[in-house]
Design an enzyme around this catalytic site. Structure first.
Site, PDB file in Angstrom:
ATOM      1  CE  LYS A  89      -4.547   0.773   0.619  1.00 29.41           C
ATOM      2  NZ  LYS A  89      -5.699   0.009   0.143  1.00 29.41           N
ATOM      3  N   GLY A 189     -24.500   2.436   4.418  1.00 30.11           N
ATOM      4  CA  GLY A 189     -23.613   2.974   3.379  1.00 30.11           C
ATOM      5  C   GLY A 189     -24.136   2.654   1.995  1.00 30.11           C
ATOM      6  N   GLY A 191     -22.996   3.606  -0.917  1.00 28.26           N
ATOM      7  CA  GLY A 191     -21.972   4.028  -1.873  1.00 28.26           C
ATOM      8  C   GLY A 191     -21.898   3.069  -3.045  1.00 28.26           C
ATOM      9  CG  HIS A 192     -18.700   3.536  -5.826  1.00 28.64           C
ATOM     10  ND1 HIS A 192     -18.040   4.482  -5.082  1.00 28.64           N
ATOM     11  CD2 HIS A 192     -18.927   4.079  -7.031  1.00 28.64           C
ATOM     12  CE1 HIS A 192     -17.863   5.558  -5.819  1.00 28.64           C
ATOM     13  NE2 HIS A 192     -18.395   5.346  -6.999  1.00 28.64           N
TER      14      HIS A 192
HETATM   15  P1  NAD Z   1     -18.156   4.869  -1.105  1.00 24.84           P
HETATM   16  O1  NAD Z   1     -17.345   6.024  -0.634  1.00 24.84           O
HETATM   17  O2  NAD Z   1     -18.671   4.832  -2.505  1.00 24.84           O
HETATM   18  O3  NAD Z   1     -19.431   4.649  -0.143  1.00 24.84           O
HETATM   19  C1  NAD Z   1     -19.413   4.780   1.225  1.00 24.84           C
HETATM   20  C2  NAD Z   1     -20.767   5.347   1.628  1.00 24.84           C
HETATM   21  O4  NAD Z   1     -20.874   5.325   3.052  1.00 24.84           O
HETATM   22  C3  NAD Z   1     -20.972   6.799   1.198  1.00 24.84           C
HETATM   23  O5  NAD Z   1     -22.219   6.933   0.524  1.00 24.84           O
HETATM   24  C4  NAD Z   1     -20.989   7.556   2.543  1.00 24.84           C
HETATM   25  O6  NAD Z   1     -21.825   8.698   2.518  1.00 24.84           O
HETATM   26  C5  NAD Z   1     -21.522   6.504   3.466  1.00 24.84           C
HETATM   27  N1  NAD Z   1     -21.238   6.725   4.892  1.00 24.84           N
HETATM   28  C6  NAD Z   1     -20.129   7.254   5.480  1.00 24.84           C
HETATM   29  N2  NAD Z   1     -20.271   7.269   6.812  1.00 24.84           N
HETATM   30  C7  NAD Z   1     -21.475   6.716   7.084  1.00 24.84           C
HETATM   31  C8  NAD Z   1     -22.175   6.426   8.277  1.00 24.84           C
HETATM   32  N3  NAD Z   1     -21.669   6.706   9.478  1.00 24.84           N
HETATM   33  N4  NAD Z   1     -23.401   5.851   8.181  1.00 24.84           N
HETATM   34  C9  NAD Z   1     -23.931   5.556   6.973  1.00 24.84           C
HETATM   35  N5  NAD Z   1     -23.309   5.807   5.810  1.00 24.84           N
HETATM   36  C10 NAD Z   1     -22.095   6.378   5.871  1.00 24.84           C
HETATM   37  O7  NAD Z   1     -17.265   3.578  -0.782  1.00 24.84           O
HETATM   38  P2  NAD Z   1     -17.368   2.130  -1.425  1.00 24.84           P
HETATM   39  O8  NAD Z   1     -16.428   2.038  -2.557  1.00 24.84           O
HETATM   40  O9  NAD Z   1     -18.794   1.757  -1.615  1.00 24.84           O
HETATM   41  O10 NAD Z   1     -16.736   1.266  -0.235  1.00 24.84           O
HETATM   42  C11 NAD Z   1     -17.463   1.048   0.965  1.00 24.84           C
HETATM   43  C12 NAD Z   1     -16.556   0.364   1.970  1.00 24.84           C
HETATM   44  O11 NAD Z   1     -16.053  -0.863   1.434  1.00 24.84           O
HETATM   45  C13 NAD Z   1     -15.311   1.160   2.376  1.00 24.84           C
HETATM   46  O12 NAD Z   1     -15.010   0.859   3.712  1.00 24.84           O
HETATM   47  C14 NAD Z   1     -14.218   0.584   1.461  1.00 24.84           C
HETATM   48  O13 NAD Z   1     -12.948   0.748   2.042  1.00 24.84           O
HETATM   49  C15 NAD Z   1     -14.633  -0.863   1.419  1.00 24.84           C
HETATM   50  N6  NAD Z   1     -14.180  -1.576   0.229  1.00 24.84           N
HETATM   51  C16 NAD Z   1     -14.527  -1.147  -0.997  1.00 24.84           C
HETATM   52  C17 NAD Z   1     -14.104  -1.859  -2.133  1.00 24.84           C
HETATM   53  C18 NAD Z   1     -14.508  -1.433  -3.512  1.00 24.84           C
HETATM   54  O14 NAD Z   1     -14.355  -2.226  -4.459  1.00 24.84           O
HETATM   55  N7  NAD Z   1     -15.017  -0.233  -3.701  1.00 24.84           N
HETATM   56  C19 NAD Z   1     -13.292  -3.002  -1.989  1.00 24.84           C
HETATM   57  C20 NAD Z   1     -12.966  -3.437  -0.692  1.00 24.84           C
HETATM   58  C21 NAD Z   1     -13.417  -2.707   0.414  1.00 24.84           C
END
Ligand code: NAD
Length: 363
Positions: A89, A189, A191-192
Protein backbone atom coordinates in the site's frame (compact mmCIF):
# COMPACT_ATOMS: atom_id res chain seq x y z
CA UNK A 1 -12.19 7.67 5.66
CA UNK A 2 -8.77 7.01 7.11
CA UNK A 3 -8.78 5.26 10.43
CA UNK A 4 -5.69 6.06 12.38
CA UNK A 5 -4.84 5.88 16.01
CA UNK A 6 -2.53 7.77 18.26
CA UNK A 7 0.94 6.57 17.49
CA UNK A 8 3.32 6.14 20.35
CA UNK A 9 6.98 7.03 20.26
CA UNK A 10 8.01 3.67 18.85
CA UNK A 11 11.05 3.77 16.56
CA UNK A 12 10.51 3.41 12.83
CA UNK A 13 12.24 0.03 12.79
CA UNK A 14 10.29 -0.94 15.90
CA UNK A 15 7.03 -0.38 14.04
CA UNK A 16 8.25 -2.09 10.88
CA UNK A 17 9.33 -5.08 12.96
CA UNK A 18 6.01 -5.18 14.77
CA UNK A 19 4.08 -5.38 11.51
CA UNK A 20 6.75 -7.67 9.98
CA UNK A 21 7.29 -5.69 6.80
CA UNK A 22 9.86 -6.58 4.19
CA UNK A 23 10.51 -3.08 2.96
CA UNK A 24 9.33 0.45 3.53
CA UNK A 25 10.24 3.11 1.00
CA UNK A 26 10.24 6.81 1.82
CA UNK A 27 9.83 9.00 -1.25
CA UNK A 28 10.64 12.71 -1.23
CA UNK A 29 10.82 15.35 -3.93
CA UNK A 30 11.61 18.95 -3.15
CA UNK A 31 10.28 20.41 -6.44
CA UNK A 32 6.78 18.92 -6.29
CA UNK A 33 6.44 18.66 -2.50
CA UNK A 34 5.98 14.91 -2.74
CA UNK A 35 6.19 13.04 0.54
CA UNK A 36 5.10 9.44 0.25
CA UNK A 37 5.62 6.11 1.96
CA UNK A 38 5.32 2.77 0.19
CA UNK A 39 4.79 -0.19 2.51
CA UNK A 40 5.71 -3.61 1.14
CA UNK A 41 4.54 -6.10 3.72
CA UNK A 42 5.10 -9.51 2.21
CA UNK A 43 5.95 -10.73 -1.29
CA UNK A 44 6.15 -14.48 -0.71
CA UNK A 45 3.11 -15.09 -2.91
CA UNK A 46 3.82 -12.46 -5.56
CA UNK A 47 4.25 -8.74 -6.14
CA UNK A 48 2.80 -6.50 -3.44
CA UNK A 49 -0.42 -4.96 -4.75
CA UNK A 50 -2.42 -2.24 -3.07
CA UNK A 51 -3.74 1.23 -3.69
CA UNK A 52 -2.25 4.64 -3.06
CA UNK A 53 -4.20 7.02 -0.84
CA UNK A 54 -3.58 10.71 -0.32
CA UNK A 55 -4.38 12.07 3.12
CA UNK A 56 -3.49 15.07 5.29
CA UNK A 57 -1.99 13.04 8.13
CA UNK A 58 -1.43 14.89 11.38
CA UNK A 59 2.14 13.56 11.52
CA UNK A 60 4.60 11.43 9.59
CA UNK A 61 4.28 8.77 12.29
CA UNK A 62 0.54 8.57 11.69
CA UNK A 63 1.14 8.13 7.95
CA UNK A 64 3.64 5.36 8.61
CA UNK A 65 1.22 3.60 10.93
CA UNK A 66 -1.55 3.79 8.34
CA UNK A 67 0.56 2.43 5.51
CA UNK A 68 1.91 -0.42 7.65
CA UNK A 69 -1.55 -1.44 8.82
CA UNK A 70 -3.13 -1.19 5.37
CA UNK A 71 -0.38 -3.05 3.53
CA UNK A 72 -0.44 -5.92 6.02
CA UNK A 73 -4.20 -6.18 5.45
CA UNK A 74 -3.59 -6.54 1.71
CA UNK A 75 -1.27 -9.48 2.35
CA UNK A 76 -4.01 -11.37 4.19
CA UNK A 77 -6.72 -10.44 1.69
CA UNK A 78 -4.69 -11.75 -1.25
CA UNK A 79 -3.49 -14.84 0.59
CA UNK A 80 -6.87 -16.04 1.77
CA UNK A 81 -8.38 -15.47 -1.67
CA UNK A 82 -5.83 -17.79 -3.25
CA UNK A 83 -4.20 -15.02 -5.27
CA UNK A 84 -0.52 -15.00 -6.09
CA UNK A 85 -0.07 -11.50 -4.78
CA UNK A 86 1.69 -9.98 -1.83
CA UNK A 87 0.51 -7.06 0.25
CA UNK A 88 1.46 -3.45 -0.28
CA UNK A 89 0.00 0.00 0.00
CA UNK A 90 1.22 3.58 -0.43
CA UNK A 91 0.30 6.86 1.20
CA UNK A 92 1.00 10.32 -0.15
CA UNK A 93 1.11 12.84 2.67
CA UNK A 94 -0.77 16.07 1.98
CA UNK A 95 -4.06 17.73 1.21
CA UNK A 96 -5.37 16.21 -2.01
CA UNK A 97 -7.48 19.31 -2.73
CA UNK A 98 -4.52 21.69 -2.84
CA UNK A 99 -1.33 19.66 -3.29
CA UNK A 100 -2.15 17.10 -5.94
CA UNK A 101 -0.57 18.02 -9.25
CA UNK A 102 0.38 16.16 -12.40
CA UNK A 103 4.06 16.59 -11.56
CA UNK A 104 3.68 15.25 -8.01
CA UNK A 105 1.78 12.18 -9.22
CA UNK A 106 4.25 11.49 -12.01
CA UNK A 107 7.16 11.85 -9.60
CA UNK A 108 5.45 9.32 -7.36
CA UNK A 109 5.05 7.08 -10.41
CA UNK A 110 8.82 7.16 -10.93
CA UNK A 111 9.37 5.92 -7.37
CA UNK A 112 6.94 3.07 -8.06
CA UNK A 113 8.81 2.30 -11.28
CA UNK A 114 12.11 2.15 -9.37
CA UNK A 115 10.74 -0.84 -7.46
CA UNK A 116 10.69 -2.79 -10.73
CA UNK A 117 7.30 -4.39 -10.19
CA UNK A 118 7.81 -5.46 -6.59
CA UNK A 119 4.97 -3.04 -5.78
CA UNK A 120 1.94 -2.53 -8.04
CA UNK A 121 -0.21 0.47 -7.23
CA UNK A 122 -3.92 1.19 -7.72
CA UNK A 123 -6.59 3.75 -6.76
CA UNK A 124 -7.53 4.39 -3.14
CA UNK A 125 -8.94 7.22 -1.01
CA UNK A 126 -8.61 10.66 -2.69
CA UNK A 127 -7.17 9.25 -5.89
CA UNK A 128 -9.06 9.33 -9.17
CA UNK A 129 -8.82 7.50 -12.45
CA UNK A 130 -7.24 10.62 -13.93
CA UNK A 131 -4.55 10.53 -11.21
CA UNK A 132 -3.79 6.92 -12.07
CA UNK A 133 -3.38 7.94 -15.70
CA UNK A 134 -0.63 10.38 -14.62
CA UNK A 135 1.11 7.72 -12.53
CA UNK A 136 0.82 5.32 -15.49
CA UNK A 137 2.81 7.79 -17.60
CA UNK A 138 5.88 7.00 -15.48
CA UNK A 139 5.36 3.35 -14.57
CA UNK A 140 3.63 0.31 -15.96
CA UNK A 141 3.15 -1.07 -12.47
CA UNK A 142 -0.37 0.31 -12.08
CA UNK A 143 -3.59 -1.72 -11.91
CA UNK A 144 -7.29 -1.00 -11.64
CA UNK A 145 -7.23 1.24 -14.70
CA UNK A 146 -10.47 2.07 -16.50
CA UNK A 147 -11.64 -0.33 -19.19
CA UNK A 148 -11.00 2.37 -21.81
CA UNK A 149 -7.28 2.08 -20.95
CA UNK A 150 -7.29 -1.72 -21.10
CA UNK A 151 -7.84 -2.06 -17.36
CA UNK A 152 -10.34 -4.02 -15.29
CA UNK A 153 -12.62 -1.05 -14.56
CA UNK A 154 -14.71 -0.31 -11.47
CA UNK A 155 -14.11 -3.07 -8.89
CA UNK A 156 -17.22 -2.25 -6.84
CA UNK A 157 -19.67 -4.65 -8.57
CA UNK A 158 -17.22 -7.53 -8.00
CA UNK A 159 -16.67 -6.51 -4.37
CA UNK A 160 -20.46 -6.49 -3.92
CA UNK A 161 -20.76 -9.97 -5.44
CA UNK A 162 -18.12 -11.35 -3.05
CA UNK A 163 -19.80 -9.68 -0.08
CA UNK A 164 -23.09 -11.23 -1.15
CA UNK A 165 -21.44 -14.67 -1.37
CA UNK A 166 -19.87 -14.26 2.08
CA UNK A 167 -23.19 -13.09 3.52
CA UNK A 168 -24.95 -16.16 2.16
CA UNK A 169 -22.32 -18.49 3.62
CA UNK A 170 -22.66 -16.79 7.01
CA UNK A 171 -26.48 -17.01 6.75
CA UNK A 172 -26.20 -20.75 6.13
CA UNK A 173 -24.17 -21.09 9.32
CA UNK A 174 -26.56 -18.98 11.38
CA UNK A 175 -29.96 -19.95 9.98
CA UNK A 176 -29.30 -23.37 8.40
CA UNK A 177 -30.13 -22.06 4.92
CA UNK A 178 -28.33 -19.57 2.71
CA UNK A 179 -31.55 -18.18 1.28
CA UNK A 180 -31.94 -14.50 2.06
CA UNK A 181 -35.59 -14.44 1.04
CA UNK A 182 -37.59 -12.62 3.68
CA UNK A 183 -34.53 -11.89 5.78
CA UNK A 184 -34.42 -8.42 7.29
CA UNK A 185 -31.08 -6.89 6.32
CA UNK A 186 -29.76 -3.46 7.38
CA UNK A 187 -27.21 -2.09 4.94
CA UNK A 188 -25.11 0.85 6.17
CA UNK A 189 -23.61 2.97 3.38
CA UNK A 190 -25.22 3.52 -0.01
CA UNK A 191 -21.97 4.03 -1.87
CA UNK A 192 -20.53 2.15 -4.82
CA UNK A 193 -20.49 -1.30 -3.22
CA UNK A 194 -23.56 -0.89 -0.98
CA UNK A 195 -25.77 -0.04 -3.94
CA UNK A 196 -24.62 -3.03 -6.02
CA UNK A 197 -25.10 -5.26 -2.98
CA UNK A 198 -28.69 -4.08 -2.59
CA UNK A 199 -29.40 -5.24 -6.15
CA UNK A 200 -28.47 -8.82 -5.21
CA UNK A 201 -30.40 -8.66 -1.94
CA UNK A 202 -33.50 -7.24 -3.57
CA UNK A 203 -33.43 -9.95 -6.24
CA UNK A 204 -33.46 -12.57 -3.50
CA UNK A 205 -36.47 -11.02 -1.83
CA UNK A 206 -34.80 -9.68 1.33
CA UNK A 207 -36.51 -6.95 3.39
CA UNK A 208 -34.11 -4.05 3.32
CA UNK A 209 -33.27 -1.22 5.70
CA UNK A 210 -30.79 1.44 4.57
CA UNK A 211 -28.87 4.39 5.93
CA UNK A 212 -26.29 6.80 4.54
CA UNK A 213 -24.49 9.86 5.80
CA UNK A 214 -25.97 11.77 2.86
CA UNK A 215 -29.74 11.80 3.22
CA UNK A 216 -30.38 12.14 -0.52
CA UNK A 217 -28.38 8.98 -1.21
CA UNK A 218 -30.21 7.07 1.48
CA UNK A 219 -33.57 8.30 0.20
CA UNK A 220 -32.73 7.42 -3.41
CA UNK A 221 -31.75 3.89 -2.35
CA UNK A 222 -34.86 3.51 -0.20
CA UNK A 223 -37.06 4.48 -3.16
CA UNK A 224 -35.19 2.35 -5.67
CA UNK A 225 -35.08 -0.81 -3.55
CA UNK A 226 -38.31 -0.39 -1.60
CA UNK A 227 -36.23 -0.20 1.58
CA UNK A 228 -36.96 1.34 4.97
CA UNK A 229 -34.91 4.45 5.70
CA UNK A 230 -33.07 4.33 9.03
CA UNK A 231 -31.26 7.11 10.91
CA UNK A 232 -27.46 7.08 11.01
CA UNK A 233 -27.16 6.02 14.63
CA UNK A 234 -30.40 4.00 14.72
CA UNK A 235 -29.13 1.31 12.39
CA UNK A 236 -27.54 -0.64 15.26
CA UNK A 237 -30.84 -0.94 17.16
CA UNK A 238 -32.95 -2.40 14.39
CA UNK A 239 -34.70 -5.72 14.71
CA UNK A 240 -32.91 -7.40 11.80
CA UNK A 241 -31.40 -10.77 10.88
CA UNK A 242 -28.29 -9.33 9.23
CA UNK A 243 -26.31 -6.13 9.67
CA UNK A 244 -24.15 -5.21 6.68
CA UNK A 245 -21.53 -2.50 7.30
CA UNK A 246 -20.69 -1.00 3.90
CA UNK A 247 -19.49 2.48 4.92
CA UNK A 248 -16.55 3.05 7.23
CA UNK A 249 -14.47 0.89 9.55
CA UNK A 250 -14.70 0.30 13.31
CA UNK A 251 -18.51 0.21 13.46
CA UNK A 252 -18.30 -2.98 15.53
CA UNK A 253 -17.22 -1.61 18.87
CA UNK A 254 -18.09 -1.65 22.57
CA UNK A 255 -20.92 0.84 22.06
CA UNK A 256 -22.60 -0.80 19.06
CA UNK A 257 -22.20 -4.56 19.64
CA UNK A 258 -24.43 -4.71 22.74
CA UNK A 259 -27.16 -2.97 20.70
CA UNK A 260 -27.14 -5.42 17.78
CA UNK A 261 -30.11 -7.77 17.49
CA UNK A 262 -28.91 -9.56 14.35
CA UNK A 263 -27.47 -13.06 14.06
CA UNK A 264 -25.11 -12.27 11.18
CA UNK A 265 -22.73 -9.41 10.39
CA UNK A 266 -21.48 -9.38 6.80
CA UNK A 267 -20.45 -6.27 4.91
CA UNK A 268 -17.78 -4.85 2.64
CA UNK A 269 -16.25 -2.13 4.84
CA UNK A 270 -12.58 -2.55 5.74
CA UNK A 271 -11.51 -2.98 9.38
CA UNK A 272 -15.00 -3.39 10.81
CA UNK A 273 -13.85 -4.57 14.24
CA UNK A 274 -12.61 -1.62 16.31
CA UNK A 275 -10.34 -4.02 18.21
CA UNK A 276 -10.28 -7.48 16.74
CA UNK A 277 -9.02 -9.14 19.93
CA UNK A 278 -11.90 -7.72 21.96
CA UNK A 279 -14.74 -7.43 19.49
CA UNK A 280 -14.11 -10.64 17.52
CA UNK A 281 -14.66 -12.81 20.63
CA UNK A 282 -17.50 -10.56 21.83
CA UNK A 283 -19.53 -11.24 18.68
CA UNK A 284 -19.00 -14.99 19.19
CA UNK A 285 -20.14 -14.80 22.81
CA UNK A 286 -23.32 -13.03 21.69
CA UNK A 287 -24.05 -15.75 19.12
CA UNK A 288 -23.47 -13.46 16.15
CA UNK A 289 -21.83 -15.01 13.07
CA UNK A 290 -19.25 -12.59 11.72
CA UNK A 291 -18.05 -12.95 8.12
CA UNK A 292 -14.44 -11.64 8.13
CA UNK A 293 -14.23 -8.33 6.29
CA UNK A 294 -10.96 -8.84 4.41
CA UNK A 295 -12.22 -12.18 3.14
CA UNK A 296 -15.67 -11.21 1.90
CA UNK A 297 -14.63 -7.83 0.44
CA UNK A 298 -11.80 -9.34 -1.63
CA UNK A 299 -13.79 -9.26 -4.89
CA UNK A 300 -12.30 -5.90 -5.86
CA UNK A 301 -8.77 -7.20 -5.41
CA UNK A 302 -9.63 -10.35 -7.35
CA UNK A 303 -10.89 -8.10 -10.15
CA UNK A 304 -7.65 -6.11 -10.19
CA UNK A 305 -5.65 -9.33 -10.09
CA UNK A 306 -7.41 -10.46 -13.26
CA UNK A 307 -5.92 -7.37 -14.91
CA UNK A 308 -2.40 -8.26 -13.70
CA UNK A 309 -2.60 -11.84 -14.98
CA UNK A 310 -4.47 -11.03 -18.18
CA UNK A 311 -7.90 -12.38 -17.16
CA UNK A 312 -11.30 -10.77 -17.54
CA UNK A 313 -14.37 -9.80 -15.52
CA UNK A 314 -15.99 -13.19 -16.02
CA UNK A 315 -12.95 -15.00 -14.61
CA UNK A 316 -12.89 -12.56 -11.70
CA UNK A 317 -16.54 -13.29 -10.89
CA UNK A 318 -15.94 -17.05 -10.98
CA UNK A 319 -13.01 -16.66 -8.58
CA UNK A 320 -15.05 -14.30 -6.39
CA UNK A 321 -17.82 -16.87 -6.07
CA UNK A 322 -15.35 -19.04 -4.13
CA UNK A 323 -15.65 -16.57 -1.26
CA UNK A 324 -18.75 -18.58 -0.33
CA UNK A 325 -16.74 -21.79 0.21
CA UNK A 326 -13.83 -20.06 1.91
CA UNK A 327 -16.20 -18.29 4.32
CA UNK A 328 -17.90 -21.61 5.07
CA UNK A 329 -14.50 -23.21 5.86
CA UNK A 330 -13.33 -20.31 8.01
CA UNK A 331 -16.52 -20.21 10.06
CA UNK A 332 -16.34 -23.95 10.70
CA UNK A 333 -12.66 -23.70 11.61
CA UNK A 334 -13.25 -20.86 14.05
CA UNK A 335 -15.87 -22.91 15.85
CA UNK A 336 -13.67 -26.04 15.94
CA UNK A 337 -10.74 -24.05 17.29
CA UNK A 338 -12.86 -22.12 19.75
CA UNK A 339 -11.56 -18.86 18.27
CA UNK A 340 -13.37 -16.17 16.30
CA UNK A 341 -13.77 -15.89 12.51
CA UNK A 342 -11.38 -12.96 11.99
CA UNK A 343 -8.61 -14.82 13.84
CA UNK A 344 -9.32 -18.04 11.94
CA UNK A 345 -9.21 -16.17 8.60
CA UNK A 346 -5.93 -14.49 9.49
CA UNK A 347 -4.42 -17.84 10.47
CA UNK A 348 -5.60 -19.45 7.24
CA UNK A 349 -3.94 -16.65 5.26
CA UNK A 350 -0.70 -17.03 7.23
CA UNK A 351 -0.69 -20.79 6.73
CA UNK A 352 -0.95 -20.40 2.96
CA UNK A 353 1.93 -17.92 2.92
CA UNK A 354 4.07 -20.26 5.03
CA UNK A 355 3.26 -23.29 2.85
CA UNK A 356 3.89 -21.54 -0.46
CA UNK A 357 7.05 -19.99 0.96
CA UNK A 358 8.41 -23.51 1.39
CA UNK A 359 7.42 -24.44 -2.18
CA UNK A 360 9.55 -21.53 -3.37
CA UNK A 361 12.54 -22.50 -1.28
CA UNK A 362 14.19 -24.41 -4.14
CA UNK A 363 15.14 -23.05 -7.54
P1 NAD B 1 -18.16 4.87 -1.10
O1 NAD B 1 -17.35 6.02 -0.63
O2 NAD B 1 -18.67 4.83 -2.51
O3 NAD B 1 -19.43 4.65 -0.14
C1 NAD B 1 -19.41 4.78 1.22
C2 NAD B 1 -20.77 5.35 1.63
O4 NAD B 1 -20.87 5.32 3.05
C3 NAD B 1 -20.97 6.80 1.20
O5 NAD B 1 -22.22 6.93 0.52
C4 NAD B 1 -20.99 7.56 2.54
O6 NAD B 1 -21.82 8.70 2.52
C5 NAD B 1 -21.52 6.50 3.47
N1 NAD B 1 -21.24 6.73 4.89
C6 NAD B 1 -20.13 7.25 5.48
N2 NAD B 1 -20.27 7.27 6.81
C7 NAD B 1 -21.47 6.72 7.08
C8 NAD B 1 -22.18 6.43 8.28
N3 NAD B 1 -21.67 6.71 9.48
N4 NAD B 1 -23.40 5.85 8.18
C9 NAD B 1 -23.93 5.56 6.97
N5 NAD B 1 -23.31 5.81 5.81
C10 NAD B 1 -22.09 6.38 5.87
O7 NAD B 1 -17.27 3.58 -0.78
P2 NAD B 1 -17.37 2.13 -1.43
O8 NAD B 1 -16.43 2.04 -2.56
O9 NAD B 1 -18.79 1.76 -1.62
O10 NAD B 1 -16.74 1.27 -0.23
C11 NAD B 1 -17.46 1.05 0.96
C12 NAD B 1 -16.56 0.36 1.97
O11 NAD B 1 -16.05 -0.86 1.43
C13 NAD B 1 -15.31 1.16 2.38
O12 NAD B 1 -15.01 0.86 3.71
C14 NAD B 1 -14.22 0.58 1.46
O13 NAD B 1 -12.95 0.75 2.04
C15 NAD B 1 -14.63 -0.86 1.42
N6 NAD B 1 -14.18 -1.58 0.23
C16 NAD B 1 -14.53 -1.15 -1.00
C17 NAD B 1 -14.10 -1.86 -2.13
C18 NAD B 1 -14.51 -1.43 -3.51
O14 NAD B 1 -14.36 -2.23 -4.46
N7 NAD B 1 -15.02 -0.23 -3.70
C19 NAD B 1 -13.29 -3.00 -1.99
C20 NAD B 1 -12.97 -3.44 -0.69
C21 NAD B 1 -13.42 -2.71 0.41
Amino acid sequence: MVETQVVSEVSIFGQIAEFQHEQVVYCHDHETGLKAIIGIHNTVLGPALGGTRMWHYASDAEALHDVLRLSRGMTYKAAISGLNLGGGKAVIIGDAATMKTEALLRKFGRFVQNLNGKYITAEDVNMTTRDMEFIRMETKHVSGLPESMGGSGDPSPVTAYGTYMGMKAAAKRAFGSDSLEGKRIAVQGMGHVGTYLLEYLQKEGAQLLVSDYYEDRALAAANRFGAQLVGLNDIYDQDVDIYSPCALGATLNSDTIPRLKCQVVAGCANNQLADENIHGPELVSRGIVYAPDFLINAGGLINVYSEVVGGNREAALIQTEKIYDITTQVLAKAEQEGSHPQAAATRQAEERIAAIGKVKSTY
